[in-house]
Motif scaffolding. Structure first.
Motif, PDB file in Angstrom:
ATOM      1  N   ALA A 123     -24.859 -15.196  43.038  1.00  0.00           N
ATOM      2  CA  ALA A 123     -24.700 -14.795  44.426  1.00  0.00           C
ATOM      3  C   ALA A 123     -23.324 -15.216  44.942  1.00  0.00           C
ATOM      4  O   ALA A 123     -22.644 -14.444  45.626  1.00  0.00           O
ATOM      5  CB  ALA A 123     -25.810 -15.417  45.273  1.00  0.00           C
ATOM      6  N   LYS A 124     -22.895 -16.438  44.568  1.00  0.00           N
ATOM      7  CA  LYS A 124     -21.557 -16.893  44.991  1.00  0.00           C
ATOM      8  C   LYS A 124     -20.483 -15.988  44.427  1.00  0.00           C
ATOM      9  O   LYS A 124     -19.519 -15.618  45.101  1.00  0.00           O
ATOM     10  CB  LYS A 124     -21.305 -18.327  44.484  1.00  0.00           C
ATOM     11  N   ARG A 125     -20.659 -15.614  43.167  1.00  0.00           N
ATOM     12  CA  ARG A 125     -19.685 -14.752  42.518  1.00  0.00           C
ATOM     13  C   ARG A 125     -19.665 -13.383  43.185  1.00  0.00           C
ATOM     14  O   ARG A 125     -18.620 -12.760  43.338  1.00  0.00           O
ATOM     15  CB  ARG A 125     -20.051 -14.616  41.046  1.00  0.00           C
ATOM     16  N   ILE A 127     -20.208 -12.836  46.290  1.00  0.00           N
ATOM     17  CA  ILE A 127     -19.435 -12.963  47.525  1.00  0.00           C
ATOM     18  C   ILE A 127     -17.950 -12.907  47.206  1.00  0.00           C
ATOM     19  O   ILE A 127     -17.180 -12.173  47.830  1.00  0.00           O
ATOM     20  CB  ILE A 127     -19.744 -14.296  48.243  1.00  0.00           C
TER      21      ILE A 127
END
Lengths: 475, 242
Positions: A123-125, A127
């Motif tokens: 999920a961070k990636r 973003i």
């Protein structure tokens, strides 16, 4: 001078490779570090592959090739990660740069790699890359969204917060953190084409390094084990070693682990020609496969293609009932329990009864045992008869098969594929095109179709041929 | 109103958990220091306070039998958020204990891992504690003293989680997420231009310098273009006036 952690009560002792990594940090005797120059920033503590290899070779007094192998192992497990070409976890003994991984991201048996963390990372990636994840990452993301759906709100919340917290650090540290996290997940969720060191099979129920308490139960177990060891039947070592040597000399060129397999090993080059050429019911078998049929009768029967060839030969000789009986017995042994009684009766009617259409020739004693057993049929009731027929086929038909025109024809038509010669780019492409192989459900369906076809091409009337065989056996 | 209170408290706990993880990742590396150990201690304490507050609030809400079905579903969702946060916190606390024990700060023969991280984590912990600047007031031997406290705190957290599982009957798999796939892409603060240039360096390496350089080239081209425009404007003005 290694220093152990003295106040650790952990019974699982620290792996020695971590001690080596710690030694490499020494400013005087460790690996030389340099700064990595990026466009705007410089980041310290970069080490070159050749320095690592030289340090390991010097420390352990080994040659460069072994040092390189050891360094590659450290990279594959994630203690060191490459700064360029991050998907290939190998140690290049040149000026390519590497960096040490932070202890939190070191591999450890006691800390499971959680899918929750991987979902948060993806999920961070997502973003950071504004929705443009790589193909395999996108697939993983969709999978995780499906089966971790109940935690997804948490994952999104935590990903956003971790992303914002990460931005609080200075730019060089942010770059390092991103590289560290990415390296960790390359090791534990390898992208297609990366060889992972983390495939270790099933988790063990007991920790082999833990000392076992000497309770009475433990001693009871040891006593039982030793008693059984004494009772085991023993074979003279000359006999067993002789058998081992014979086996290895016969099979050494046929083992794909010990000898190159043609055209190429799919596990190394990601090209599945080898498997398609060796499918169970392929039209033209490979030369190696045909050679294996000459090693023993068991090899011929266990290979579906070999069995089909043998069946063809027996059909030409009008003695197919032996093989048919043997196959029926196998079906009884391995089949479902509910149809067992009917199968046993059917076999008796077709093969064993007086005047049966496909009567097989077994001696009187075996016939007696079998008929008696059929009164109360179970899975192994036809074992004696099956063994007799197997020995008959082995001693009689097998020899003739190997000299027959059917076999010689198959031998001539067998293919010997040329070895592949792939370039680096072709290998990468092959790795990207890796797909799961044929589902076992489909393979089973194909098997069933084959069996139905065989059954449909019904048995030949061979009562006349039976008398011919009897006359042959008398001579 | 209970729901909103819960949400804000959960958001706070979530923030502290995220910051705590960042701090634990820096343990043992060249970013490690006395200050980091103190930051970890303070963040941990704050996390525990928030955890206890959240737990009392949520258990009170869930025990109430007179709530509607929708409300109950929402509280169960919040409960799953809470337990997931606690699981992460628990693991991170245990790992910080292990790494803290492996890397004592005062032993001269014990070297920290040269990870390339050299900056401090004070801004991260300030974020966790919701303060402007962190104050450091601990003793010099915090790295060994704190570990004993940490062990007791871990035991407390473990006990709390066991109690929670026993007392509250919520089936986590029955909860449905409100967010859809890719929800994190919406409403995130857009990344500034400068950080895009630096972070993209960690991406595809063969293009790494090229990407950075084309970015720079674009900036230079923009500057030159605006300069040319300005000069043309000034010249035109002068021409008109003369």
């Amino acid at each position: 001078a290694l220093c152990q952690c003295t106040d650790s009560n952990d019974p699982i002792t620290r792996p020695r490779v971590e001690n080596v990594v710690l030694e490499m940090q020494d400013p005087k005797t460790g690996v030389k570090s340099q700064t990595q120059r990026l466009v705007i920033t410089t980041i310290p503590h970069a080490i070159t592959g050749e320095d690592i290899v030289a340090w390991i070779a010097n420390r352990f007094k080994i040659d460069a090739a072994e040092a390189r192998a050891m360094g590659t192992m450290m990279v594959a497990f994630g203690y060191i990660y490459p700064l360029q070409d991050h998907k290939r976890l190998i140690l290049k003994p040149d000026t390519s740069l590497y960096r040490f991984q932070t202890p939190y991201f070191w591999p450890a048996q006691q800390w499971l790699v959680e899918d929750t963390d991987y979902a948060i990372y993806l999920a961070k990636r997502n973003i950071r890359k504004k929705g443009m994840l790589e193909l395999y990452e996108q697939e993983q993301y969709n999978n995780l969204y499906k089966w971790m759906n109940h935690k997804w709100d948490f994952i999104v919340m935590q990903a956003k917060e971790q992303y914002r917290a990460g931005k609080e650090r200075k730019k060089p540290d942010r770059v390092v953190f991103d590289c560290q996290e990415r390296a960790y997940w390359v090791v534990h969720r390898p992208p297609p084409g990366t060889v992972s060191a983390m495939d270790y099979g099933h988790d063990r129920m007991v920790d082999p390094n833990m000392e076992e308490k000497k309770t009475p139960d433990y001693y009871r177990r040891i006593i039982m084990f030793t008693q059984q060891c004494i009772m085991r039947p023993r074979v003279k070592s000359s006999v067993s070693i002789g058998a081992l040597i014979k086996y290895t000399t016969t099979y050494k060129e046929h083992d794909p682990f010990l000898h190159t397999c043609f055209p190429s090993s799919p596990w190394i080059t990601d090209d599945v020609t080898y498997w398609t050429l060796n499918m169970p019911n392929v039209e033209t078998p490979t030369k190696m496969r045909v050679e294996r049929w000459t090693f023993s009768f068991g090899e011929l029967l266990m290979d579906p293609r070999g069995r089909a060839d043998f069946r063809l030969f027996l059909k030409k000789e009008f003695s197919g009932e032996n093989l048919a009986f043997w196959e029926a017995c196998e079906d009884l042994k391995w089949g479902a329990a509910e149809t067992m009684k009917e199968k046993a009766q059917q076999i008796y009617k077709t093969f064993l009864a007086r005047g049966a259409p496909r009567w097989i020739n077994i001696d009187g004693k075996t016939m007696d045992i079998t008929v008696k057993g059929l009164a109360h049929p179970h899975r192994y009731v036809l074992d004696a008869a099956q063994t007799h027929i197997y020995m008959l086929m082995k001693k009689d038909s097998y020899g003739r098969y190997l000299k027959s025109p059917v076999f010689k024809e198959t031998q001539k038509k067998a293919v010997a594929p040329e070895p592949h010669r792939f370039t680096e780019t072709q290998l990468e492409q092959n790795a990207k095109r890796r797909r799961p192989s044929l589902s076992p459900i489909i393979l089973r369906q194909q098997e069933e179709e084959q069996k139905a076809k065989l059954a449909a091409s019904g048995p030949v009337d061979i009562t006349q041929v039976m008398s011919k065989l009897e006359r042959k056996q008398k001579n | 109103m209970g729901k909103d209170e819960c949400k804000t408290m959960l958001d706070a706990l979530n923030k502290v958990t995220a910051c705590f993880r960042h701090l634990v990742i820096a343990l043992g590396s060249t970013s490690d220091s006395q200050n980091l150990r103190e930051e970890l201690k303070k963040t941990r304490k704050k996390a525990q306070e928030l955890a206890v507050a959240n737990r009392t609030k949520l258990t009170a809400l869930l025990k109430d039998k007179n709530i509607s079905k929708d409300d109950r579903a929402e509280y169960e969702r919040l409960w799953v958020l809470f337990t997931s946060s606690m699981e992460l916190l628990d693991v991170d606390m245990k790992r910080s204990l292990e790494i803290g024990q492996d890397f004592p700060l005062k032993v001269p023969t014990r070297h920290l891992i040269q990870t390339g991280m050299t900056g401090s984590t004070t801004t991260v912990s300030a974020r966790a504690m919701s303060v402007q600047n962190m104050k450091y007031e601990a003793d010099a031997n915090i790295d060994t003293v704190d570990l004993k406290e940490l062990e007791t705190e871990i035991a407390q957290v473990d006990q709390m989680m066991e109690e929670m599982e026993m007392k509250v009957q919520v089936a986590p798999w029955a909860v449905e997420a409100k967010q859809e796939a890719g929800a994190e892409l919406k409403s995130t603060v857009s990344v500034g231009n400068s950080s895009v240039g630096v972070i993209s360096i960690c991406e595809e390496e063969p293009k790494e310098t090229v990407e950075g350089e084309t970015g720079l080239m674009k900036v230079f081209a923009g500057i030159i273009f605006t300069a040319v425009l300005l000069i043309a404007g000034i010249l035109g003005y002068l021409v008109i006036n003369l």
